[in-house]
Design a protein around this motif. Structure first.
Motif, PDB file in Angstrom:
ATOM      1  N   LEU A 193       1.351   6.977  16.204  1.00  0.00           N
ATOM      2  CA  LEU A 193       0.743   7.528  14.996  1.00  0.00           C
ATOM      3  C   LEU A 193      -0.308   8.594  15.312  1.00  0.00           C
ATOM      4  CD1 LEU A 193       0.539   4.221  13.007  1.00  0.00           C
ATOM      5  CD2 LEU A 193       2.133   6.105  12.677  1.00  0.00           C
ATOM      6  N   SER A 194      -1.003   8.450  16.446  1.00  0.00           N
ATOM      7  CA  SER A 194      -2.018   9.457  16.733  1.00  0.00           C
ATOM      8  C   SER A 194      -1.371  10.790  17.102  1.00  0.00           C
ATOM      9  CB  SER A 194      -2.979   8.983  17.818  1.00  0.00           C
ATOM     10  OG  SER A 194      -2.281   8.641  18.966  1.00  0.00           O
TER      11      SER A 194
ATOM     12  N   ILE B  89      -7.927   7.516   3.777  1.00  0.00           N
ATOM     13  CA  ILE B  89      -6.743   6.666   3.668  1.00  0.00           C
ATOM     14  C   ILE B  89      -6.554   6.375   2.182  1.00  0.00           C
ATOM     15  CG2 ILE B  89      -5.702   4.450   4.306  1.00  0.00           C
ATOM     16  CD1 ILE B  89      -6.308   5.806   6.856  1.00  0.00           C
ATOM     17  N   LEU B  99      -3.812   1.234   9.450  1.00  0.00           N
ATOM     18  CA  LEU B  99      -4.209   2.541   9.955  1.00  0.00           C
ATOM     19  C   LEU B  99      -5.718   2.676  10.059  1.00  0.00           C
ATOM     20  CD1 LEU B  99      -1.572   4.699   8.158  1.00  0.00           C
ATOM     21  CD2 LEU B  99      -1.699   4.106  10.570  1.00  0.00           C
ATOM     22  N   TYR B 102      -6.473   1.308  13.313  1.00  0.00           N
ATOM     23  CA  TYR B 102      -5.724   1.848  14.441  1.00  0.00           C
ATOM     24  C   TYR B 102      -6.695   2.426  15.463  1.00  0.00           C
ATOM     25  CZ  TYR B 102      -1.594   3.907  16.647  1.00  0.00           C
ATOM     26  OH  TYR B 102      -0.578   4.219  17.515  1.00  0.00           O
ATOM     27  N   PHE B 105      -7.346   6.249  16.126  1.00  0.00           N
ATOM     28  CA  PHE B 105      -7.935   7.083  15.089  1.00  0.00           C
ATOM     29  C   PHE B 105      -9.440   7.186  15.277  1.00  0.00           C
ATOM     30  CE2 PHE B 105      -4.765   7.253  11.356  1.00  0.00           C
ATOM     31  CZ  PHE B 105      -3.761   7.527  12.238  1.00  0.00           C
ATOM     32  N   VAL B 151      -4.078  10.246   4.652  1.00  0.00           N
ATOM     33  CA  VAL B 151      -2.949   9.370   4.946  1.00  0.00           C
ATOM     34  C   VAL B 151      -2.527   8.771   3.610  1.00  0.00           C
ATOM     35  CG1 VAL B 151      -2.212   7.253   6.091  1.00  0.00           C
ATOM     36  CG2 VAL B 151      -3.756   8.836   7.271  1.00  0.00           C
TER      37      VAL B 151
END
Lengths: 210, 210
Positions: A193-194, B89, B99, B102, B105, B151
């Protein structure tokens, strides 16, 4: 039926896109669809779509177009989606759990039959009716349930060793969410995802230089 | 410094991969790395890697190789990763929440500054120190926080309208998890997990015909 296993990968990606449009057309009760309608949805050229569909040995009727239902069936057969695929989710953290509930996995021939984790509090519980097994039972559960594809959503430092155990147990393909390059002898689809975010940042920078 | 905004997209993807290897080499305390070492990690050819790095105006020293640290810096500059990107997000269901947590990020110049949802029970709470705002405050929060990338992890039926509101508020790029083709005039990176799974199934079928 000639099984077109030699379809180029970019064509496979586009066919997979067309499938969504065709399914929507069928749901809307439409009996024909033109290549230009499909093309417009994705900003592709008409010629591109016709070339892709020709890979399937599927010709549209001039002035009429394609039958969305039969074209969808043909694409599903070409992409081996006309049969069920048994899936296991390995690692039931947020990403793993999100995937267990991902609505599309329910239909389309993908069936999540098992999940694995090392967290004692999760083991034995169920998420969306799928039982979470201890990682130590990976081999026997995968064999027993006839699991073919695995979603790997474990921490990076254990991803390679878990992947090897999956392949040993008979898994034939891995969807890899761990940010490592797996060294295994089955197909792997990585989702980093990054990296996707980096590509987005690059595109934004190059389209709006400010 | 010549800003290479005309790097072809496949090269960008590969540079993004090389970056991981270079960061690992730096972490290992290595001061040089050869193009063939990078190539081997990804099963690319040596020539391919050298051609990609030449796009950056970066030449290795014959018989010595590249400095991983300076090469990583150069790639970050080329991919516009040498500055912070503010992210929101939108939709804090399982995927959105995953996410927010994550790990990648957090580093790498991507900062999640805000989240949005319509669920009254989630609004006002925080996940990983990020406050969840009501969707109705989208415009003002995005303006105020200087959000550039979003996102999108909302249900398919509202994805297009939420995407339009994001762009109106000044968002310049969208990472789209909703299974719809967005029609907006900013770059969109779609992530359709069922498509990736379909491609994996196809690859497995074509490599192990049984």
């Amino acid at each position: 039926m000639p099984l077109p296993t030699d379809i180029p990968r970019p064509t496979v990606k586009r066919l997979s896109l067309y499938l969504r449009t065709l399914d929507l057309a069928v749901a809307d009760g439409r009996t024909t669809i033109s290549s230009s309608t499909i093309a417009r949805t994705f900003d592709f050229t008409d010629a591109q779509v016709r070339r892709d569909l020709a890979c399937l040995g599927q010709a549209g009727r001039p002035g009429v177009g394609y039958s969305p239902a039969s074209l969808a069936t043909r694409i599903r057969a070409a992409l081996s989606l006309d049969r069920a695929w048994n899936i296991a989710i390995v690692g039931t953290g947020k990403i793993g759990t999100a995937l267990m509930g991902y609505p599309r996995f329910a239909g389309g021939g993908f069936k999540v039959l098992a999940a694995f984790d090392t967290n004692q509090e999760r083991i034995g519980t169920t998420i969306f009716d799928v039982v979470i097994h201890p990682l130590s039972q990976l081999h026997e559960v995968i064999l027993e349930a006839g699991i073919e594809l695995a979603v790997l959503a474990v921490p990076a430092d254990v991803a390679q060793s878990v992947a090897e155990r999956l392949v040993e147990a008979g898994v034939k393909g891995i969807l890899n969410f761990a940010p490592v390059q797996l060294q295994v002898n089955v197909p792997v689809q990585p989702i980093d995802l990054s990296r996707v975010l980096e590509q987005l940042a690059f595109e934004v920078s190059s389209t709006s230089p400010s």
